[in-house]
Design an enzyme around this catalytic site. Structure first.
Site, PDB file in Angstrom:
ATOM      1  N   LYS A 177     -13.060  29.595 -24.278  1.00  0.00           N
ATOM      2  CA  LYS A 177     -13.917  28.489 -24.725  1.00  0.00           C
ATOM      3  C   LYS A 177     -15.069  29.149 -25.482  1.00  0.00           C
ATOM      4  O   LYS A 177     -16.008  29.656 -24.891  1.00  0.00           O
ATOM      5  CB  LYS A 177     -14.436  27.706 -23.503  1.00  0.00           C
ATOM      6  CG  LYS A 177     -14.888  26.285 -23.794  1.00  0.00           C
ATOM      7  CD  LYS A 177     -16.036  26.138 -24.778  1.00  0.00           C
ATOM      8  CE  LYS A 177     -17.408  26.306 -24.154  1.00  0.00           C
ATOM      9  NZ  LYS A 177     -18.503  26.223 -25.183  1.00  0.00           N
ATOM     10  N   GLY A 230     -23.885  35.084 -22.512  1.00  0.00           N
ATOM     11  CA  GLY A 230     -24.748  34.012 -23.007  1.00  0.00           C
ATOM     12  C   GLY A 230     -26.083  34.041 -22.286  1.00  0.00           C
ATOM     13  O   GLY A 230     -26.542  35.099 -21.844  1.00  0.00           O
ATOM     14  N   SER A 231     -26.688  32.868 -22.146  1.00  0.00           N
ATOM     15  CA  SER A 231     -28.046  32.813 -21.602  1.00  0.00           C
ATOM     16  C   SER A 231     -28.056  33.025 -20.096  1.00  0.00           C
ATOM     17  O   SER A 231     -27.078  32.742 -19.397  1.00  0.00           O
ATOM     18  CB  SER A 231     -28.674  31.449 -21.920  1.00  0.00           C
ATOM     19  OG  SER A 231     -28.069  30.459 -21.116  1.00  0.00           O
ATOM     20  N   VAL A 234     -27.467  29.653 -18.118  1.00  0.00           N
ATOM     21  CA  VAL A 234     -26.070  29.237 -17.943  1.00  0.00           C
ATOM     22  C   VAL A 234     -25.345  30.225 -17.016  1.00  0.00           C
ATOM     23  O   VAL A 234     -24.548  29.831 -16.161  1.00  0.00           O
ATOM     24  CB  VAL A 234     -25.351  29.111 -19.307  1.00  0.00           C
ATOM     25  CG1 VAL A 234     -23.879  28.807 -19.133  1.00  0.00           C
ATOM     26  CG2 VAL A 234     -26.009  28.029 -20.153  1.00  0.00           C
ATOM     27  N   GLY A 235     -25.662  31.504 -17.172  1.00  0.00           N
ATOM     28  CA  GLY A 235     -25.027  32.528 -16.335  1.00  0.00           C
ATOM     29  C   GLY A 235     -25.267  32.269 -14.857  1.00  0.00           C
ATOM     30  O   GLY A 235     -24.359  32.422 -14.025  1.00  0.00           O
ATOM     31  N   GLU A 252     -22.871  38.733 -18.835  1.00  0.00           N
ATOM     32  CA  GLU A 252     -23.652  39.553 -19.771  1.00  0.00           C
ATOM     33  C   GLU A 252     -24.696  38.638 -20.364  1.00  0.00           C
ATOM     34  O   GLU A 252     -24.346  37.706 -21.084  1.00  0.00           O
ATOM     35  CB  GLU A 252     -22.696  40.085 -20.853  1.00  0.00           C
ATOM     36  CG  GLU A 252     -23.256  41.220 -21.630  1.00  0.00           C
ATOM     37  CD  GLU A 252     -23.573  42.376 -20.723  1.00  0.00           C
ATOM     38  OE1 GLU A 252     -24.768  42.674 -20.588  1.00  0.00           O
ATOM     39  OE2 GLU A 252     -22.655  42.961 -20.133  1.00  0.00           O
ATOM     40  N   CYS A 286     -28.203  40.373 -28.209  1.00  0.00           N
ATOM     41  CA  CYS A 286     -28.759  40.632 -26.867  1.00  0.00           C
ATOM     42  C   CYS A 286     -29.397  42.002 -26.850  1.00  0.00           C
ATOM     43  O   CYS A 286     -30.258  42.283 -26.029  1.00  0.00           O
ATOM     44  CB  CYS A 286     -27.733  40.589 -25.745  1.00  0.00           C
ATOM     45  SG  CYS A 286     -26.194  39.877 -26.114  1.00  0.00           S
ATOM     46  N   GLU A 387     -37.014  36.759 -23.164  1.00  0.00           N
ATOM     47  CA  GLU A 387     -36.135  36.915 -24.326  1.00  0.00           C
ATOM     48  C   GLU A 387     -36.388  35.776 -25.317  1.00  0.00           C
ATOM     49  O   GLU A 387     -36.393  34.607 -24.949  1.00  0.00           O
ATOM     50  CB  GLU A 387     -34.673  36.892 -23.883  1.00  0.00           C
ATOM     51  CG  GLU A 387     -33.737  37.182 -25.029  1.00  0.00           C
ATOM     52  CD  GLU A 387     -32.285  37.343 -24.590  1.00  0.00           C
ATOM     53  OE1 GLU A 387     -31.788  36.439 -23.908  1.00  0.00           O
ATOM     54  OE2 GLU A 387     -31.673  38.366 -24.944  1.00  0.00           O
TER      55      GLU A 387
HETATM   56  C1  UN1 Z   1     -24.914  41.551 -28.528  1.00  0.00           C
HETATM   57  O1  UN1 Z   1     -26.028  41.999 -28.750  1.00  0.00           O
HETATM   58  O2  UN1 Z   1     -24.775  40.388 -28.169  1.00  0.00           O
HETATM   59  O3  UN1 Z   1     -24.524  46.947 -29.882  1.00  0.00           O
HETATM   60  C2  UN1 Z   1     -23.710  42.381 -28.730  1.00  0.00           C
HETATM   61  C3  UN1 Z   1     -24.552  46.038 -30.701  1.00  0.00           C
HETATM   62  C4  UN1 Z   1     -23.271  45.329 -31.061  1.00  0.00           C
HETATM   63  C5  UN1 Z   1     -22.907  44.356 -30.005  1.00  0.00           C
HETATM   64  C6  UN1 Z   1     -24.059  43.505 -29.633  1.00  0.00           C
HETATM   65  N1  UN1 Z   1     -22.209  46.291 -31.229  1.00  0.00           N
HETATM   66  O4  UN1 Z   1     -25.595  45.717 -31.217  1.00  0.00           O
END
Ligand code: UN1
Length: 496
Positions: A177, A230-231, A234-235, A252, A286, A387
């Site tokens: 999804k 995701g956030s 939600v996680g 993550e 992220c 964040e």
């Molecule tokens: C993410 O930041 O959501 O290391 C993933 C990185 C990318 C993957 C980032 N290869 O910035």
């Protein structure tokens, strides 16, 4: 104008419409009058059908020899290479990142596909001795079953590949999804896997929104494992849902990644790195560099030059080769960024660059925000703790290496960090003491490669790592085998 293309779900090897009978728009954030297509607004019955198809397909996929699974993935990898340009352009249209970065996103999916294809001939376990005579011991990886994958919009093909490929090579079947902002890239990936020969029902794709489609997937009793990126908000909900049935879960989530610039750093390099880390992908990674702790001895010079460069970045449509910073994903994220700029001002951080929505000329058609720099920040300010997920960097002056470390570790997240220094002792201490899953030396906080573990400490995740061989630890279970060929009862720990 031609009507937008309507994309279907993929369930049990068939392209199908949602039971809801409804579709939703996939907007181009650089130009909201342009649609990247319409996708199915799936609900719990679509999810149930997809999980049922994945459950059926699991019986034979789990018994397919892993090198054969790998061959299919190798074919998929080659098809992705051929389609890289088309898929990258589609990604920029649905998500906004500049075309070069979209190519990188597709490349990351290709890398992961080939990496996991190769695992088909490894998937190593252990063989070892027994404490008893005429007895043999080993451990092997077993698949888990149906995996539910819930993926974000910021790496719309790479992150689906991070999850789908290890799941498949281990012998699981999947239901994905993708984020409602970027279903097209996941669709392109799934379609490619189908064309590469993945059997019916092994990969299922259900578009839609979190509450309608993501939640029923996390809740479904036959989905044995859930992987979410995701956030944090939600996680947390997903973790609570999965706790009820002790479902395997990888999370993550957020980051508040720091770059430390010491007084002996190569400043040209550090500024270049900070620009890429903070404003690459419009700060929507992220791993984005959102805090920059600079030693007081070089703070003034760093701030001046960094701000000048940030002001000079060209913001625009990611399809324009001159653009360096693309749009924000959607209006609600744009509002969040605006709110954080307001918070920074109230906290008396010094606004040195940007701080506002850009609406001049063609920019009025999309969600654009100026690269923003706050100076003279205190590490405890909310803009230095929470964040933001946008093009906002906060400069924090520090007087020593130890203070920089304390600032770095003084947040709830622990994804990525970086230090610029030419002092090998400081570099090694930083590698040891920065409490993040990823540490860079003389490079910004972004840029992870697929054959190394990816993930964070503290509230960034729940202890798992994606990518690399470590991903296999989530998508398989260890099964331990004892084979006694002594023809008699031997009691461990007793008959030794
Ligand atoms: C993410 O930041 O959501 O290391 C993933 C990185 C990318 C993957 C980032 N290869 O910035």
């Amino acid at each position: 104008m031609a009507p937008p293309k309507i994309y279907k779900n993929f369930v049990g090897g068939e392209w199908v419409e949602s039971a809801s009978g409804e579709a939703f728009d996939n907007l181009n954030p650089a130009n909201c009058s342009e649609l990247a297509g319409q996708f199915q607004k799936s609900n719990s019955s679509d999810v149930a059908a997809a999980v049922a198809a994945a459950t059926d397909a699991y019986h034979s996929w789990r018994l397919t020899p892993p090198p054969k699974r790998g061959e299919i993935l190798f074919r998929a990898g080659r098809l992705l290479m051929e389609r890289k340009e088309v898929f990258a352009e589609a990604m920029t249209r649905e998500m906004g990142k500049v075309l070069d970065e979209a190519r990188g996103d597709v490349q990351e999916a290709i890398d992961m596909t080939f990496y996991m294809a190769g695992e088909g001939r490894r998937l190593f376990g252990q063989t070892t001795t027994s404490e008893l005579p005429d007895k043999s011991c080993m451990s092997v990886r077993s698949p888990i079953g149906v995996c539910g994958l819930i993926t974000p919009w910021n790496f719309p093909m790479a992150i689906p590949a991070w999850k789908i490929m290890p799941a498949l090579i281990c012998g699981n079947t999947v239901v994905i999804k993708p984020a409602e902002d970027t279903p097209l890239s996941a669709y392109n990936l799934v379609k490619t896997l189908d064309e590469a020969g993945v059997p019916r029902g092994v990969v299922n794709f259900v578009a839609g929104f979190g509450p309608d489609a993501g939640a029923p997937l996390a809740e479904h009793s036959a989905a044995r494992a859930i992987s979410f990126t995701g956030s944090s908000e939600v996680g947390r909900t997903i973790a609570q849902t999965c706790a009820g049935s002790f479902k395997h879960l990888t999370l993550e989530m957020g980051g508040k990644n720091i770059m430390i610039v010491m007084e002996d750093a190569n400043l040209d390099l550090a500024i270049e790195g900070a620009l890429w880390g903070a404003f690459g992908t419009t700060g929507q990674r992220c791993t984005a560099t959102s805090r920059i702790a600079v030693h007081k001895a070089v703070y003034a010079e760093f701030a001046k030059r960094f701000v000048e460069r940030a002001r000079g970045l060209r913001v625009g449509d990611g399809l324009d080769p001159k653009t360096q910073v693309g749009p924000i994903i959607n209006e609600s994220q744009l509002k969040t960024i605006e709110q954080y700029v307001g918070i920074g001002r109230e906290e008396s951080a010094k606004l040195l660059a940007g701080g506002e929505r850009l609406t001049g000329g063609n920019l009025a058609k999309g969600f654009f925000f100026a690269p923003t720099v706050f100076g003279d920040c205190d590490a405890k300010m909310r803009i230095c703790q929470e964040e933001i997920f946008g093009p906002v960097a906060s400069l924090i002056p520090v007087s020593s290496f130890d203070q920089a470390l304390e600032v770095a570790n003084g947040v709830v997240y622990g994804l990525s960090s970086s230090i610029y220094t030419r002092d090998v002792n400081k570099a090694f201490r930083a590698m040891r003491d920065l409490d993040t899953g990823i540490v860079y030396v003389n490079a910004p906080t972004i840029g992870a490669e697929t054959h190394l573990p990816f993930g964070g400490t503290k509230q960034t995740g729940n202890g798992h790592r994606e990518a690399a061989v470590t991903a296999l630890d989530f998508y398989s279970e260890w099964k331990t085998l004892y084979i006694d060929y002594s023809d008699k009862l031997q009691r461990a720990q007793i008959d030794t």
